[in-house]
Write a protein that holds these residues in place. Sequence first.
Motif, PDB file in Angstrom:
ATOM      1  N   GLY A   1      -4.133  -3.672   3.935  1.00  0.00           N
ATOM      2  CA  GLY A   1      -4.831  -3.428   5.038  1.00  0.00           C
ATOM      3  C   GLY A   1      -4.433  -1.845   5.743  1.00  0.00           C
ATOM      4  O   GLY A   1      -3.732  -1.265   4.889  1.00  0.00           O
ATOM      5  N   SER A   2      -4.953  -1.741   6.786  1.00  0.00           N
ATOM      6  CA  SER A   2      -4.638  -0.296   7.561  1.00  0.00           C
ATOM      7  C   SER A   2      -3.764  -0.801   8.603  1.00  0.00           C
ATOM      8  O   SER A   2      -4.174  -1.533   9.427  1.00  0.00           O
ATOM      9  N   ILE A   3      -2.708   0.027   8.722  1.00  0.00           N
ATOM     10  CA  ILE A   3      -1.690  -0.266  10.028  1.00  0.00           C
ATOM     11  C   ILE A   3      -2.360   0.470  11.114  1.00  0.00           C
ATOM     12  O   ILE A   3      -1.853   0.322  12.299  1.00  0.00           O
TER      13      ILE A   3
ATOM     14  N   LEU B   1       3.623   4.671   8.463  1.00  0.00           N
ATOM     15  CA  LEU B   1       2.646   5.247   7.706  1.00  0.00           C
ATOM     16  C   LEU B   1       2.726   5.087   6.198  1.00  0.00           C
ATOM     17  O   LEU B   1       1.857   4.829   5.567  1.00  0.00           O
TER      18      LEU B   1
ATOM     19  N   SER C   1       0.688   2.003   4.793  1.00  0.00           N
ATOM     20  CA  SER C   1      -0.553   2.137   4.433  1.00  0.00           C
ATOM     21  C   SER C   1      -1.044   3.020   3.246  1.00  0.00           C
ATOM     22  O   SER C   1      -2.198   3.202   2.700  1.00  0.00           O
ATOM     23  N   ARG C   2      -0.034   4.062   3.261  1.00  0.00           N
ATOM     24  CA  ARG C   2      -0.544   5.148   2.356  1.00  0.00           C
ATOM     25  C   ARG C   2       0.763   5.194   1.521  1.00  0.00           C
ATOM     26  O   ARG C   2       2.035   5.333   1.640  1.00  0.00           O
ATOM     27  N   SER C   3       0.787   5.435   0.102  1.00  0.00           N
ATOM     28  CA  SER C   3       1.760   5.379  -1.053  1.00  0.00           C
ATOM     29  C   SER C   3       2.338   6.788  -0.808  1.00  0.00           C
ATOM     30  O   SER C   3       1.923   7.775  -0.148  1.00  0.00           O
TER      31      SER C   3
END
Lengths: 461, 461
Positions: free
Chosen positions: B412-414, B428, B431-433
């Motif tokens: 999901g998205s934080i 961050l 949610s993003r690698s």
Amino acid sequence: MITALGFGIMSGDVLVERLQKIVGASGVLTDPALTASYTTDFTGGFGGPVRLVVRPGDTAEVAEVVRACAADGVPIIPQGGNTGLVGGGVPAPAGPAPVVLSLTRLTEIGPVDPIARQITVGAGVPLATLRAAIRDQGLDFGVDLAARDSATIGGMIATNAGGERVLRHGTTRACVAGIEAVLPDGQIIDRLAGLPKDNTGFDLTGLLAGSEGTLAVITRARLKLTPQLDHHVAALLALDSIGDALTALVRLRELPSLELAEFFFADGLDLVRAHASLPAPFRETYATYLLVECAGRTDPSDELMAVLEELDTVRDAAVAMTGPDRRRLAAYRELHTESINAQGVPLKLDVTVPMHELERFLADVRALVEGRATPYLFGHLAEGNIHVNLIGAADPEALADEVLHRVAAVGGSISAEHGVGRAKTRWLGLSRSAAEISAMRAVKSALDPQGILNPGVIFSD
Amino acid sequence: MITALGFGIMSGDVLVERLQKIVGASGVLTDPALTASYTTDFTGGFGGPVRLVVRPGDTAEVAEVVRACAADGVPIIPQGGNTGLVGGGVPAPAGPAPVVLSLTRLTEIGPVDPIARQITVGAGVPLATLRAAIRDQGLDFGVDLAARDSATIGGMIATNAGGERVLRHGTTRACVAGIEAVLPDGQIIDRLAGLPKDNTGFDLTGLLAGSEGTLAVITRARLKLTPQLDHHVAALLALDSIGDALTALVRLRELPSLELAEFFFADGLDLVRAHASLPAPFRETYATYLLVECAGRTDPSDELMAVLEELDTVRDAAVAMTGPDRRRLAAYRELHTESINAQGVPLKLDVTVPMHELERFLADVRALVEGRATPYLFGHLAEGNIHVNLIGAADPEALADEVLHRVAAVGGSISAEHGVGRAKTRWLGLSRSAAEISAMRAVKSALDPQGILNPGVIFSD
């Protein structure tokens, strides 16, 4: 115009061996007889020598291939279905021989997620294959275009493909929920969750859509699906001018079922009728024609008819309720390309102008080419997208330059659907300012500091 | 929690004089009594010392201000209506005192282009002002949100604002045809032509949307407009589970008129009823509630009723045809925030999870916080967007961290709607690698090599 057949490769190429270890022997093509279809575009207008063609079978292999090429500083040209029209997916005629990285083996089609109404597919899945795979679940993909049997989802995203249904669904960028891609350093970014709300930094999916393979290699995509609509109605409207067609469009656009609004003119209709021996659609001749189509879960005929009755700028209308009748009407528009090509090799431009400039721009183009070429103009009305076809031009490059300068003068785009590729780099500055080009080049350098991904595409070297 | 009141400025600041020459004496604020409302966000939770506040009156002044600050290496914080929830539009509590660049004087509202159905407006136009200006032309803007009276179009684009109608119109990014913006070097990029098809390089408009003021200062926008819909119907559905609500949504979503689908639970309803002394919507109590609303040019009641009759997972339904009845139903959902706040300061998280994970995730959160806080969960069903509110947590930071790790674990998205700002930089990476963050940082460095635009926002320093 060059032919890429017969370009050889260096013997004893260590890159060949390295790539064979990654993708298997059959995944590396070096025989000119086998590479030819990858090194030249389907029009024969673009192409050049290749070092080899590599066909990885999954994302991990793509990443390894990119890393191997980057280590050697070998340029990479990502390629999907090779249906592009501006030379962005084939080698340049000169310069260091690149590797063509074909994505056509990435043909995975995941299950439909019925709740999110999304699907994850490999970059190499052809559009028609995708649509066939989801049809029995009552679903469709918003983008459709003539090259549907060959054009791949990855290539469509990389070029932000348009087509006839942009009016309803937007371009490909708008129909993609997320992507997976390999960066020029071989790192993989995965945006396949496809979350409709995710404000955690920059929209890398949207940035890569339309970047023409210059920033990353798209390997998979998460696509937004749309309900399959089984009820269609089409109408061909006869009008006196493109201005009247725009007035009609403003009202027609209020129909949620509208998905197509294509314009053409009396000269184009005459050409198509002569070429294909078609009857006249109306008893009289009119200056301007607008082909519209509505689609819905229920029959949209009544709502279309109600709007047509209101429109007093419509001089005559032919309405088609059945499939065969719709195809008969659609042929007047669809046969334009074939009928024009039969006259000789046309100069083809694909431009957008702001819609309030459309009528004047069309008149300007006709005046500009008067006595120098025979123009056939048609296109997608709702986007101000004109396919300019000029037959018999003695000086096609000069004429193209003049027309594109007119496009720029009214704030239009020198490439509406086809992209910049290699064919239009010299005109990029007509649609994008120096500040924009410098910002775009900065982004390119940031993500691809070596400049190994599609050099010479979008930006001239 | 800090209060920014009382931070002074350096006396004899030459930057003040330079900026006064650009924007006029009244456009530069240095008195702490005047700057206070710009240096602290409306919750009082974020803010810090400011060097000055500058309020340019047009794009050229914005560009000159940016150049002047860049020349001195002074950080710039672009600010719209200052309604953000993550501290992205106000100074940091520590570090070099920045300039707050307020865009609220850019209030130009251009004429509606009825053919393109677009309008060009200044970044400082509040959402409600825009909507009021176009209403009598039968038009609306797709995004709506609670802060409509203060939130500006520029800020909404910079943060890719969401709201309740994302289901129908997408987030703000999808409703913008183009922007004008000032780059960190003072150059202006102009994408205001708003062409629906323009494949000439990277989508800078889409890249800046959601970049939270870290890449450029948005000064004007070309907005896509949508027909004003005058016929509404709402329904509150009683269901046994969020799974049943999702099943209902799949069918309801087939209605083109659907524009809202908000879920909440029995505990939230009880709280709202007690807080606002509201009657029960149904004779019985149910576990899950779904508030839906349809809007159309014609009355959508019949089509909604037809679908509700089909849905056998709906245990009971209250349908509201009139405005007062609709507001009565909507209050059960809308009063959640106020009712929760009345219990104490909640820990608030705004997350998205893939929809097939939604039911399990909600149960997981309840289990996780059991005995540590009282959870109130509600949100936008069609996007899997959950507003997590936790009351009475002794260890809110630790609890937030645990919940956001659960979000990450299901992909999901934080931050669904609110952005990263300064509040969520530490998460961050959930949610993003690493590859994505490094790509985003590269883009940031490419466009803002000095790092003067919103340092510390999105990316922790």
